[in-house]
Design an enzyme around this catalytic site. Structure first.
Site, PDB file in Angstrom:
ATOM      1  N   LYS A  66      29.540  38.831  31.542  1.00 16.38           N
ATOM      2  CA  LYS A  66      29.875  39.443  32.840  1.00 16.38           C
ATOM      3  C   LYS A  66      31.381  39.425  33.148  1.00 16.38           C
ATOM      4  O   LYS A  66      31.892  40.354  33.760  1.00 16.38           O
ATOM      5  CB  LYS A  66      29.129  38.737  33.970  1.00 16.38           C
ATOM      6  N   ASP A 102      25.082  42.181  41.753  1.00 16.87           N
ATOM      7  CA  ASP A 102      24.604  40.864  42.210  1.00 16.87           C
ATOM      8  C   ASP A 102      25.057  40.623  43.652  1.00 16.87           C
ATOM      9  O   ASP A 102      24.410  39.871  44.386  1.00 16.87           O
ATOM     10  CB  ASP A 102      25.181  39.735  41.328  1.00 16.87           C
TER      11      ASP A 102
END
Ligand code: NDP
Length: 303
Positions: A66, A102
């Site tokens: 990420k 997220d």
């Protein structure tokens, strides 16, 4: 031509995202296939290059990429830039845009947990990885006044705090060493506890002893399972939530970015449940199984 969307991680075999996204494509009659690409860090650049070709709608990115993927994209959205972590890629022609869904996923989970109560202003965050970055950014945006980050390796917690330096200049955002007595002292002042570590993902362990949880706390575990932390917190009288809502809503936001269509949330939620029942375990590609001792010892899948 069938379009392709891929999840790039290492490992990815146990991910729940495939079931959830494929069900959404199929339900809306979108000719797209969600694939799992297990790529070690050394193979990341090549995988990203491949995405630039026409067959791809976009991608999800997960552990351990990420943060690593950031230099490979052509543009970052505000959330990708602010967190320094990307979990969704979209295309603008051959260019790649890095998003962090997220962040909205966490916001929905937090709002649900808080419900009709007043939004708290003080939080303890356990962990300093990609998930924690989305959480801390969400708390900053929500107007929290004091957020303390504990991480096993303190330097990673300090880097996270440094990363948010400017956007958190109006508040008290600090990294502290992982000592039980310090966590206990901070928890006695906080209203919200967030577990963004992977403790509890592969074993029936809690990051904190049950005795330091007080009934005033709201506890959100990003892991998609009734972890020991959540069971201890519920027993102590705390409000609790697991990672399901965050997982579902980060996926729904990604789906809309790729397709331009509202995500079929019910279909995706159902697919998640089925995938869990079928033994898939992880939003984040980890093959963990936490034992739900409180539910008759059944194997519980995780986020
Ligand atoms: P990272 O690998 O980036 O970070 C892992 C974190 O866990 C680090 O803070 C690490 O500490 C800590 N950790 C791991 N093992 C231990 C241990 N034995 N003791 C103490 N600390 C430990 O992962 P992510 O941030 O992406 O994910 C973290 C968790 O959040 C995972 O369980 C994941 O499934 C979940 N998640 C759920 C999401 C959802 O949608 N529900 C979204 C994102 C994450 P250190 O830095 O010291 O190694």
């Amino acid at each position: 031509m069938t379009k392709r969307v891929v999840l790039i991680g290492h490992p990815v075999a146990h991910s729940l995202s495939g079931a959830m996204q494929q069900a959404a494509f199929d339900h809306l009659g979108i000719d797209a296939r969600y694939e799992l690409w297990d790529r070690a860090p050394i193979a990341l650049a090549e995988a990203i290059t491949e995405l630039r070709t026409d067959d791809f709608l976009g991608a999800n990115v997960t552990i351990p990429h990420k943060e690593r993927v950031v230099p490979h994209v052509d543009r970052l959205t505000e959330e990708g830039h602010a967190t320094g972590a990307v979990n969704t890629l979209t295309k603008e022609g051959r260019k790649l845009v890095g998003h962090n869904t997220d962040v909205p996923g966490f916001k929905t989970a937090l709002d649900q947990l808080v419900g009709r109560q007043k939004m708290p202003r003080t939080a303890v965050v356990l962990g300093a990885g990609g998930g924690a970055r989305a959480v801390v950014y969400g708390l900053i945006r929500e107007g929290f006044q004091r957020v303390i980050v504990f991480n096993r390796h303190l330097h990673r917690g300090e880097s996270l705090v440094k990363h948010f330096g400017r956007s958190a200049s109006h508040m008290d955002l600090r990294a502290m060493p992982w000592h039980e007595s310090i966590i206990e002292a901070e928890l006695s002042k906080a209203k919200l506890l967030l577990n963004a570590t992977s403790i509890g993902l592969n074993s029936d362990e809690s990051p904190v002893p049950a005795e330091i949880l007080n009934p005033e706390l709201l506890v959100l575990d990003l892991i998609y399972a009734q972890t020991r932390l959540l069971r201890d917190a519920a027993a102590a009288g705390c409000g609790t939530a697991d990672g399901e809502t965050m997982l579902l809503h980060q996926g729904a936001a990604a789906f809309t970015l790729w397709t331009g269509q509202p995500a079929p949330l019910d279909v995706m939620a159902e697919a998640l449940k089925e995938a869990r029942a079928g033994g898939l375990t992880s939003a984040e590609g980890e093959g963990g199984v936490a034992t739900a001792a409180g539910t008759g010892g059944e194997a519980e899948p995780t986020a």
